[in-house]
Design an enzyme around this catalytic site. Structure first.
Site, PDB file in Angstrom:
ATOM      1  CG  ASP A 136      -0.204  -0.032   2.543  1.00 47.53           C
ATOM      2  OD1 ASP A 136       0.854  -0.689   2.616  1.00 47.53           O
ATOM      3  OD2 ASP A 136      -0.680   0.581   3.516  1.00 47.53           O
ATOM      4  CD  GLU A 192       4.203   0.257   6.581  1.00 46.11           C
ATOM      5  OE1 GLU A 192       5.247   0.443   7.226  1.00 46.11           O
ATOM      6  OE2 GLU A 192       3.691   1.170   5.866  1.00 46.11           O
TER       7      GLU A 192
END
Length: 386
Positions: A88, A149
């Site tokens: 991400d 994350e």
């Protein structure tokens, strides 16, 4: 020995740069990583990896689980090595227009670049390609590619560790130049306070009001914040409260976080901040309720361990200067270590992350690919049959 390490020398800078630019353009912010996974799966399958996903997304509301990929390497009986990063980005990269100026890659200033951490993804792919193309010997390689994350290492927290077969690895996810080896990371917790005073109208019954914002202000004046010591940082990041300028606010919410290299330092700072809020509330006639949430645990890897020494040698192999350090920044490294894996964070040289000024030099990008390949080769040298 020269033949074994030709893989690092064979990293194709143009191919790596092109791979990074293509990956950076994939719009996959936290919770929406499926677009990235859909690109990676065929690439990794073609390279001989077997792919599996866990169901972390069902616990965090995303559209994709963590991706775990396995390749046997040339010597499947050796201990496996993992390379990990996240899929991400902190903000969308839709419409990303990369610009390269004086050997540095930027966005055009209208989006983030996504070098955090698409640069690591591209480097891992290139490193494995050259390992395969040069015929360098290696043990099994596992990729642990997490989701979600950026909001707080959430994907790693909900990773299905039963699906992970390797025990030791590296995570390129720091702003230091290639050669930075981070051996220690912090403990971290978030704190929320709900401070209650008494609401009243400033023009009708001001004497009955107890201003919750003033309670919060009194508490903040007594708190040690910022760089508390070489070991501990503390921050108040959000204050919410009040309704109208004519209303004495009866409630306010205050939130922040603490980071420390030691669990004791973390707890002492939390207690100090909570005491400041409690005392301010009591002295001004209000009350306060607190909630503390652990973000992640700290880690510390000995510098004399064979694993760390292997990373130092790998840096020397590609001609970069290594240096050992510690950071009060968090990474998936914290969570993976907490869950029984052994890993360290390595620098890859991105700068100004989480902003439209984010950038990374082509040199650091290429060196990340070389370093990843050298780490794989060093791992083989450390574990090959004698």
């Amino acid at each position: 020995m020269k033949t074994q390490f030709q893989a690092a020398e064979a990293v194709n800078g143009e191919r790596l740069l092109d791979s990074f630019l293509q990956l950076a353009k994939i719009n996959a912010p936290s919770g929406d990583e499926k677009l990235m996974a859909d690109v990676l799966v065929p690439l990794l399958t073609e390279m001989g990896f077997t792919i599996q996903f866990d169901e972390a997304n069902k616990r965090i509301g995303g559209n994709c689980g963590n991706l775990i990929a396995w390749w046997d390497g040339t010597d499947p009986e050796l201990p496996p090595l993992f390379l990990s990063t996240h899929m991400d980005t902190v903000l969308p990269t839709e419409g990303l227009n990369p610009v390269i100026k004086d050997g540095v890659i930027y966005s055009d200033g209208t989006t983030i670049l996504g070098a955090d951490d698409r640069a690591a993804l591209a480097a891992y792919l290139e490193a494995i390609r050259v390992i395969q193309e040069t015929g360098a010997r290696c043990g099994p390689i596992e990729l642990i590619l997490t989701v979600y994350e950026q909001p707080g290492l959430v994907g790693a927290r909900y990773l299905d560790y039963a699906k992970v077969r390797s025990k030791t690895g590296y995570i390129f996810d720091s702003s230091g130049d290639v050669g930075q080896i981070i051996l220690q990371g912090p403990y971290s917790s978030r704190i929320w306070w709900e401070i209650e005073g008494k609401q009243s109208h400033i023009g009708l019954n001001p004497e009955e009001g107890i201003n919750a914002i003033l309670i919060a202000a009194a508490a903040l004046r007594e708190m040690q914040l910022g760089k508390v010591s070489e070991e501990t940082l503390a921050n108040i990041g959000v204050i919410e409260g009040g309704e109208l300028t004519s209303i004495i606010p009866g409630k306010v919410k205050v939130s922040g976080e603490v980071r420390s290299f030691t669990a004791t330092g973390l707890q002492e700072q939390i207690e100090h901040m909570c005491a400041a809020v409690t005392e301010a509330a009591e002295s001004l006639g209000g009350t306060a309720h607190v909630r503390v949430e652990k973000k992640y645990a700290g880690f510390a890897i000995p510098d004399h361990s064979a694993f760390v020494q292997s990373a130092i040698r790998a840096a020397e192999r590609i001609g970069v200067k290594s240096y050992l350090t510690r950071t009060l920044g968090g990474a998936d490294t914290n969570v993976l270590n907490e869950n029984g894996l052994t890993c360290i964070t390595l620098g890859l040289g991105f700068r100004n992350i989480h902003s439209f000024q984010e950038h990374i030099s082509v040199e650091n990008l290429v060196n990340t690919g070389k370093y990843a390949a050298a780490l794989i080769c060093e791992w083989y040298e450390m574990h090959k049959p004698k």
